[in-house]
Design a protein around this motif. Sequence first.
Motif, mmCIF file in Angstrom:
data_model
loop_
_atom_site.group_PDB
_atom_site.id
_atom_site.type_symbol
_atom_site.label_atom_id
_atom_site.label_comp_id
_atom_site.label_asym_id
_atom_site.label_seq_id
_atom_site.Cartn_x
_atom_site.Cartn_y
_atom_site.Cartn_z
ATOM 1 N N VAL A 9 15.222 -12.961 17.496
ATOM 2 C CA VAL A 9 14.521 -12.597 16.029
ATOM 3 C C VAL A 9 13.220 -11.540 16.227
ATOM 4 N N ALA A 10 12.884 -10.555 16.074
ATOM 5 C CA ALA A 10 11.560 -10.411 15.812
ATOM 6 C C ALA A 10 11.440 -9.238 14.216
ATOM 7 N N PRO A 11 10.416 -9.456 14.018
ATOM 8 C CA PRO A 11 10.606 -8.898 12.735
ATOM 9 C C PRO A 11 9.979 -7.975 12.951
ATOM 10 N N PRO A 12 10.375 -6.605 11.821
ATOM 11 C CA PRO A 12 10.361 -4.754 12.251
ATOM 12 C C PRO A 12 8.995 -3.987 12.608
ATOM 13 N N PRO A 13 9.342 -3.342 14.368
ATOM 14 C CA PRO A 13 8.465 -2.721 14.172
ATOM 15 C C PRO A 13 7.337 -2.539 12.933
ATOM 16 N N VAL A 208 4.102 -5.976 3.757
ATOM 17 C CA VAL A 208 4.779 -6.970 3.060
ATOM 18 C C VAL A 208 6.059 -7.461 3.459
ATOM 19 N N ILE A 209 7.230 -7.150 3.830
ATOM 20 C CA ILE A 209 7.922 -7.554 4.506
ATOM 21 C C ILE A 209 7.260 -7.825 5.755
ATOM 22 N N ARG A 210 6.238 -7.653 6.823
ATOM 23 C CA ARG A 210 6.417 -8.277 7.333
ATOM 24 C C ARG A 210 4.949 -9.702 7.183
ATOM 25 N N ARG A 211 5.287 -9.973 6.207
ATOM 26 C CA ARG A 211 4.230 -10.966 5.069
ATOM 27 C C ARG A 211 5.463 -12.080 4.980
ATOM 28 N N SER A 212 6.246 -11.376 4.707
ATOM 29 C CA SER A 212 7.658 -11.957 3.790
ATOM 30 C C SER A 212 7.886 -13.216 5.258
ATOM 31 N N ILE A 213 8.116 -12.604 6.102
ATOM 32 C CA ILE A 213 8.405 -12.855 7.248
ATOM 33 C C ILE A 213 7.953 -13.822 7.485
ATOM 34 N N ALA A 214 6.650 -13.914 8.229
ATOM 35 C CA ALA A 214 5.592 -14.519 8.438
ATOM 36 C C ALA A 214 5.656 -16.227 7.330
ATOM 37 N N ALA A 272 19.025 -0.959 8.832
ATOM 38 C CA ALA A 272 19.555 -2.050 10.173
ATOM 39 C C ALA A 272 18.690 -3.591 9.564
ATOM 40 N N GLU A 273 17.505 -3.272 9.540
ATOM 41 C CA GLU A 273 17.001 -4.600 9.256
ATOM 42 C C GLU A 273 17.867 -5.512 8.205
ATOM 43 N N ALA A 274 17.615 -4.020 7.206
ATOM 44 C CA ALA A 274 18.222 -5.120 6.240
ATOM 45 C C ALA A 274 19.716 -6.202 6.089
ATOM 46 N N LEU A 275 20.444 -5.739 6.993
ATOM 47 C CA LEU A 275 21.636 -6.082 7.129
ATOM 48 C C LEU A 275 22.044 -7.051 8.385
ATOM 49 N N LYS A 276 20.552 -6.515 9.272
ATOM 50 C CA LYS A 276 20.750 -7.752 10.060
ATOM 51 C C LYS A 276 19.928 -9.350 9.432
ATOM 52 N N TYR A 277 19.270 -8.784 8.564
ATOM 53 C CA TYR A 277 18.803 -10.229 8.269
ATOM 54 C C TYR A 277 19.687 -10.937 7.041
ATOM 55 N N ALA A 324 13.595 1.654 20.548
ATOM 56 C CA ALA A 324 14.677 1.092 21.199
ATOM 57 C C ALA A 324 14.681 -0.476 21.441
ATOM 58 N N GLU A 325 13.528 -0.873 21.574
ATOM 59 C CA GLU A 325 13.571 -2.399 22.122
ATOM 60 C C GLU A 325 13.849 -2.771 20.843
ATOM 61 N N GLU A 326 13.919 -2.512 19.467
ATOM 62 C CA GLU A 326 14.516 -3.213 18.485
ATOM 63 C C GLU A 326 16.582 -3.161 18.633
ATOM 64 N N ARG A 327 17.004 -2.340 19.274
ATOM 65 C CA ARG A 327 18.115 -2.107 19.136
ATOM 66 C C ARG A 327 18.070 -3.056 20.099
ATOM 67 N N ASN A 328 17.501 -3.130 21.255
ATOM 68 C CA ASN A 328 17.708 -4.487 22.655
ATOM 69 C C ASN A 328 18.016 -5.828 21.989
ATOM 70 N N ARG A 329 17.096 -6.279 21.149
ATOM 71 C CA ARG A 329 16.230 -7.376 21.137
ATOM 72 C C ARG A 329 18.180 -7.536 19.919
ATOM 73 N N MET A 330 18.537 -6.841 18.488
ATOM 74 C CA MET A 330 19.555 -7.086 17.931
ATOM 75 C C MET A 330 20.845 -6.645 18.697
ATOM 76 N N THR A 331 21.185 -6.073 19.628
ATOM 77 C CA THR A 331 22.303 -6.470 20.401
ATOM 78 C C THR A 331 22.472 -7.766 20.579
ATOM 79 N N THR A 332 21.296 -8.229 21.479
ATOM 80 C CA THR A 332 21.308 -10.139 21.324
ATOM 81 C C THR A 332 21.711 -10.972 20.514
ATOM 82 N N LEU A 333 20.866 -10.585 19.572
ATOM 83 C CA LEU A 333 21.455 -11.089 18.258
ATOM 84 C C LEU A 333 22.825 -11.398 18.219
#
Length: 390
Positions: A9-13, A208-214, A272-277, A324-333
Amino acid sequence: MASQSDAVVAPPPIHIAKLKIPATTPLEYERVFKNTDEETQIQLKKISDFRNEVVVASERAFGDAAVRGVNKYLPSLFGLMDSTDKLPPDFLRSLDISWTSFLCVKDGRKQSHGSWMFEVVFVLNCYGLLHRKMAIERMTMMTTEDFNTKYVDVVKLLSQAAGVFQYISESCMSKFFVNPKDLPIPETLSETYMLLSNLCLAECQELVIRRSIASNNKTTVVAKLCAGAATQYETCLKMVKAIRDQTTHPRLPLLETWWEDYLGWKKGLFEAEALKYMALHHQDTATPGIAIAYMQLAMRSIAHCINNGKSANENITEFWTQIAEERNRMTTLWQSIVHDNDTVYHETVKPEEVHPIEPRILAKAQAFEPPQASEIKVVRKESSFLCIIS
């Protein structure tokens, strides 16, 4: 399938679009006001040098130096602009203004004394773009370890840029370009500068999103922030399409052809990120059937970005790769959540429990305050007439 421990689970790029700073040719005020005395010429030469500092620093990619140059140049520019009408008609007719900027339909087009508006918008636009450039420079130097202490500088620069573009849209365009159909290019439309302002704020929202996740905020809070970013990019995308409908000139320095793809990817990514979280929230609360339903929608949204194709534009090729990299991480999740449900919970997937995510937008523009106009004395060489520009 992957186990939960394998899920990444990585933060959005985060990506700030690189926008070109428009080119121009020298504007020598001492030549424009050529029928003036020696003292006036010295003063006008100094103003020309201020402008040249901006041009040279911009061309050489010295963001900080260019901003300092603008800060010195703007007071004189506003002074000249505000008081041109105070000059006598015969003197106005003697002015010879000729330079190019991104607002000229034809390069080298000769400007009249009433065309200072082009210069004002040109410089303010550069000012906003320079702040964006410095934000990118700060982002490039930032590491994961020092993000929490340095992200504020990037947010501040983008907020300042948003304020400058908003000022152009609200305070300059209605005054200067009453009938933009006379010059049908995007740069004469107030909507173009509001688009740039909104883009800066959407990029602020990413930080702001990255800071919220951190800060380990609740996943539902992060989901709402991501939904906010998706809403902002959807607004930008609609504005680009509306601006294209209003313009006929083929040269689009500000709105290059890759914009619509790029903004569409951004919108899709943060949807996609909103749905993921939200899926992570339901995974944490032991309701995997709902989590799977959210992840199915997230995968559909990010797959749409990928299926739109990789752009050939170098500005956004890197970002497409990040998606594309984030899609791969989402697939794993997704596989991890499905695996847990198949082996532990055995819940039915519940798409009816998926609800719209309320967007939350925190990024705001920092209002631009135009500088106090300088007082400039313009004395005609052939007479004792004195005109004070203030």
